[in-house]
Design a protein around this motif. Structure first.
Motif, PDB file in Angstrom:
ATOM      1  N   UNK A 196      18.450 -18.167   3.660  1.00  0.00           N
ATOM      2  CA  UNK A 196      17.023 -18.255   3.368  1.00  0.00           C
ATOM      3  C   UNK A 196      16.348 -19.296   4.248  1.00  0.00           C
ATOM      4  N   UNK A 220      16.226 -17.990   7.822  1.00  0.00           N
ATOM      5  CA  UNK A 220      15.379 -16.816   8.045  1.00  0.00           C
ATOM      6  C   UNK A 220      13.904 -17.161   7.953  1.00  0.00           C
ATOM      7  N   UNK A 221      13.560 -18.105   7.064  1.00  0.00           N
ATOM      8  CA  UNK A 221      12.144 -18.408   6.886  1.00  0.00           C
ATOM      9  C   UNK A 221      11.494 -18.913   8.182  1.00  0.00           C
ATOM     10  N   UNK A 254      12.479 -18.447  11.143  1.00  0.00           N
ATOM     11  CA  UNK A 254      12.526 -17.331  12.094  1.00  0.00           C
ATOM     12  C   UNK A 254      11.389 -16.355  11.809  1.00  0.00           C
ATOM     13  N   UNK A 255      11.163 -16.103  10.524  1.00  0.00           N
ATOM     14  CA  UNK A 255      10.092 -15.183  10.149  1.00  0.00           C
ATOM     15  C   UNK A 255       8.745 -15.750  10.586  1.00  0.00           C
ATOM     16  N   UNK A 256       8.591 -17.071  10.411  1.00  0.00           N
ATOM     17  CA  UNK A 256       7.327 -17.707  10.825  1.00  0.00           C
ATOM     18  C   UNK A 256       7.145 -17.575  12.335  1.00  0.00           C
ATOM     19  N   UNK A 308       8.440 -15.420  14.362  1.00  0.00           N
ATOM     20  CA  UNK A 308       8.196 -14.035  14.765  1.00  0.00           C
ATOM     21  C   UNK A 308       6.753 -13.627  14.467  1.00  0.00           C
ATOM     22  N   UNK A 309       6.281 -13.983  13.249  1.00  0.00           N
ATOM     23  CA  UNK A 309       4.926 -13.590  12.865  1.00  0.00           C
ATOM     24  C   UNK A 309       3.893 -14.272  13.757  1.00  0.00           C
ATOM     25  N   UNK A 310       4.119 -15.571  14.007  1.00  0.00           N
ATOM     26  CA  UNK A 310       3.155 -16.314  14.847  1.00  0.00           C
ATOM     27  C   UNK A 310       3.121 -15.738  16.266  1.00  0.00           C
ATOM     28  N   UNK A 348       3.836 -12.741  17.148  1.00  0.00           N
ATOM     29  CA  UNK A 348       3.164 -11.434  17.134  1.00  0.00           C
ATOM     30  C   UNK A 348       1.657 -11.601  17.096  1.00  0.00           C
ATOM     31  N   UNK A 400      13.785 -12.540  18.106  1.00  0.00           N
ATOM     32  CA  UNK A 400      14.344 -11.345  17.480  1.00  0.00           C
ATOM     33  C   UNK A 400      15.870 -11.354  17.589  1.00  0.00           C
ATOM     34  N   UNK A 404      17.383 -13.795  15.214  1.00  0.00           N
ATOM     35  CA  UNK A 404      17.348 -13.372  13.825  1.00  0.00           C
ATOM     36  C   UNK A 404      18.353 -12.244  13.581  1.00  0.00           C
TER      37      UNK A 404
END
Lengths: 225, 417
Positions: free
Chosen positions: B215, B218-219, B221-223, B225-227, B229, B254, B257
């Motif tokens: 968790x 990944x968090x 990484x998710x931030x 990736x979203x930023x 994008x 990517x 992750x």
């Protein structure tokens, strides 16, 4: 379209919120279990985007509460927990879909649109974009009132683009949308190029405008103008 | 070898040796005792004859001449064994004889007294038979009693063993045993219960750690990736240099992750965190996956043939792991293929075989299953696919093997059920 975004990580929350507002949703946010709990009790939402791991509770309990109240809201779970069991538990409890973090924003939007379409329109819904008209439930596409025959993947690709108009969609996001997370080497992006080329050709044969733009090295964009 | 068999073996060895020794001692002891008895009788008879001779009487004639013979010529004196012919039974019979000189009516005579040893042999035989029979029965009795006792006394131990064999720590359950009256087994059970408590606690801690680590990684990484994008949407990104930089960052994110997901999956399999199972319809799953991967096949002009005539019956797997297994096998066959090559999937009730054309690979095939083993060092894939396949195989006890056919340049991965 009113959404509730439940996400405890501030950085991710603001990014998601910005993105969802840009995509035309009315988006409210909740940063904790308690806030989320309160909001789903007080207000009606079309869809709840739900993070499972919250500092003060489990997102699955919010899902349970929604279902217990007989809410009409769709639920899309987003969780960093790649735990397959969580996914199954969420879907068993009545969530509409599940996205594992990290995900592509375009993918989130595409899934949200599918959920809302299913829940709100029961099939009597069409997507209009410039000279295009798509009936998603029937999987029918018209260009200037002429039917257009597409392959399954071309159709999926078009729908994905239509869910995110005027946004740059990365090759990676498109590839993942079309064939799962199998795509992990650069040369496998060739197929997107092939599919897009075919889709463009079919659209142009029916006299459609050229609104699929290539963003060199990055991806593609469905242009509004 | 069973404990009982082992102890019985020692018992038997000991008793057999003891029996042999006791038998020999008994035989010789009894034999000696009986002979001395015969000798005593002979010596008594001598005294009797001497008394008669002293009174000047003639020696009595006996109806059994073999029991007493008198000779005027000297004979060797003393006790000795001899064989004489038994007229009735027509066979040689053992005798004990005693020769001594005697003055009979003034004449020197050598008198020989004899006594048959046949009765002695018979007595010896009877005694030995009775004794050996009793000892034999005793031995048999001890063995049987032992076996019965072992069966009864060891029952709690076998129960413990059975419980242990069916114990999986991922069930998250502390071991419990019914009360036992034997102290040693009660102690063993207590210790096992304590051990399982520790195991459950450790397992739980590890599971939580893995989940938290996943968790927490990944968090961000998710931030990222979203930023990234969102960044790609900015008008400034029309600048190709900026676009290239951002895209590279985005791709690296990517990749990271994906790597993280694969590693998390591997550690979860190793921690046996996939207890749930569901019936597996392998043929259906293969068809679905093949359809999903169709664009990739098209892109490389690969031909996929599915031979799914017969599928294994009664297989139960965790749905996620089944998906991962099939996915990685097919993806591997696509990735390490040549343009215009073929992939053949064959499913039988005993095995799943995925073979593909592809360039020969140098190196030890066993190492292909190791983590981070890549065919091409520069490849963006982390090289975990086959490790995952092998771990899933290990988890469910399915051997996974790799073969290469140089003649046709075909690589084959085989999962046996």
């Amino acid at each position: 379209m009113k959404l509730l975004l439940v996400e405890d990580e501030p950085a991710l929350r603001t990014t998601l919120m910005d993105y969802l507002r840009q995509s035309g949703y009315v988006c409210e946010v909740a940063g904790s279990y308690e806030q989320a709990r309160e909001k789903v009790k007080l207000y009606e939402y079309d869809c709840v985007v739900l993070d499972l791991t919250l500092p003060d509770g489990n997102g699955l309990d919010i899902l349970r509460a929604l279902k217990a109240d007989g809410s009409r809201a769709g639920v899309l779970i987003i969780s960093a927990r790649a735990a397959l069991d969580d996914r199954l538990a969420g879907l068993d409890l009545g969530a509409d879909d599940y996205l594992t973090k990290p995900f592509h924003l375009a993918e989130l939007n595409s899934r949200l649109r599918a959920i809302i379409r299913r829940r709100q329109f029961q099939g009597h819904h069409h997507i209009a974009f410039r000279d295009l008209l798509v009936w998603p439930e029937q999987a029918e596409v018209f260009v200037r009132e002429q039917p257009l025959t597409l392959t399954r993947k071309e159709y999926d690709l078009l729908l994905f683009l239509l869910a995110n108009p005027n946004r740059v969609l990365t090759k990676e996001a498109i590839a993942e949308h079309l064939c799962g997370d199998a795509v992990d080497s650069a040369d496998s992006f060739d197929f997107i190029y092939t599919h897009l080329k075919n889709l463009r050709k079919k659209l142009q044969e029916k006299g459609a405008d050229n609104y699929i733009r290539t963003m060199y090295g990055v991806g593609y964009k469905l242009s509004m103008d | 070898m069973k404990l009982l068999t082992k102890t019985n073996r020692y018992y038997l060895l000991l008793t057999t040796v003891l029996f042999a020794l006791a038998g020999v001692a008994l035989y010789y002891g009894l034999y000696a005792a009986l002979r001395s008895e015969v000798e005593e009788q002979l010596s008594n008879a001598r005294l009797h004859l001497e008394r008669r001779a002293a009174t000047g009487e003639a020696l009595t004639a006996t109806p059994f001449e073999y029991q007493l013979s008198v000779s005027p010529v000297p004979r060797p004196l003393g006790y000795r064994d001899t064989l004489l012919l038994d007229a009735q039974e027509q066979e040689m019979v053992p005798f004990r004889q005693f020769t001594f000189p005697l003055q009979v009516q003034g004449q020197p005579r050598w008198v020989t007294l004899r006594k048959s040893l046949v009765e002695t042999d018979d007595v010896l035989g009877v005694v030995l038979t009775v004794l050996l029979t009793v000892l034999g029965l005793l031995l048999l009795g001890v063995v049987l009693l032992n076996r019965w006792l072992a069966h009864r006394l060891w029952a709690p131990f076998r129960h413990t063993l059975h419980t242990l064999r069916h114990y999986g720590v991922q069930e998250n359950r502390v071991l419990t045993f019914p009360p036992v009256s034997t102290d040693e087994f009660a102690e063993l059970n207590d210790e096992l219960t304590r051990l399982s408590q520790r195991l459950v606690a450790d397992y739980e801690a590890m599971r939580e750690f893995t989940a938290n680590a996943a968790h927490e990684t990944q968090t961000p990484l998710a931030i990222m990736q979203a930023k990234l994008e969102q960044m790609l949407q900015l008008p400034e990104l029309a600048n190709p240099a900026l676009a290239a930089l951002t895209t590279d960052l985005y791709q690296a994110t990517l990749r990271l992750s994906r790597l993280h997901q694969a590693l998390t999956l591997l550690s979860k399999i190793e921690n046996r965190q996939f207890a749930e199972t569901a019936p597996l319809h392998l043929a259906r799953l293969l068809r679905e996956k093949a359809q999903q991967l169709q664009p990739l096949l098209d892109a490389r002009a690969l031909t996929l043939t599915l031979d799914l005539a017969a599928e294994p019956v009664g297989l139960r797997l965790h749905p996620g792991l089944a998906d991962s297994l099939v996915h990685n096998l097919l993806q591997n066959a696509i990735k390490h293929n040549v343009r215009g090559g073929t992939i053949a999937v064959q499913l039988t009730p005993r095995a799943l075989e995925v073979s593909n054309t592809g360039p020969a690979i140098s190196g030890d095939p066993a190492r292909f299953f190791e983590r981070f083993q890549k065919h091409e060092a520069a490849s963006a894939s982390p090289g975990l696919g086959l490790s995952i396949v092998q771990q899933i195989g290990r988890y469910y006890g399915f051997p996974v093997s790799y073969t290469f056919e140089p003649a046709t340049s075909r690589h084959t991965l085989r999962v046996r059920f």
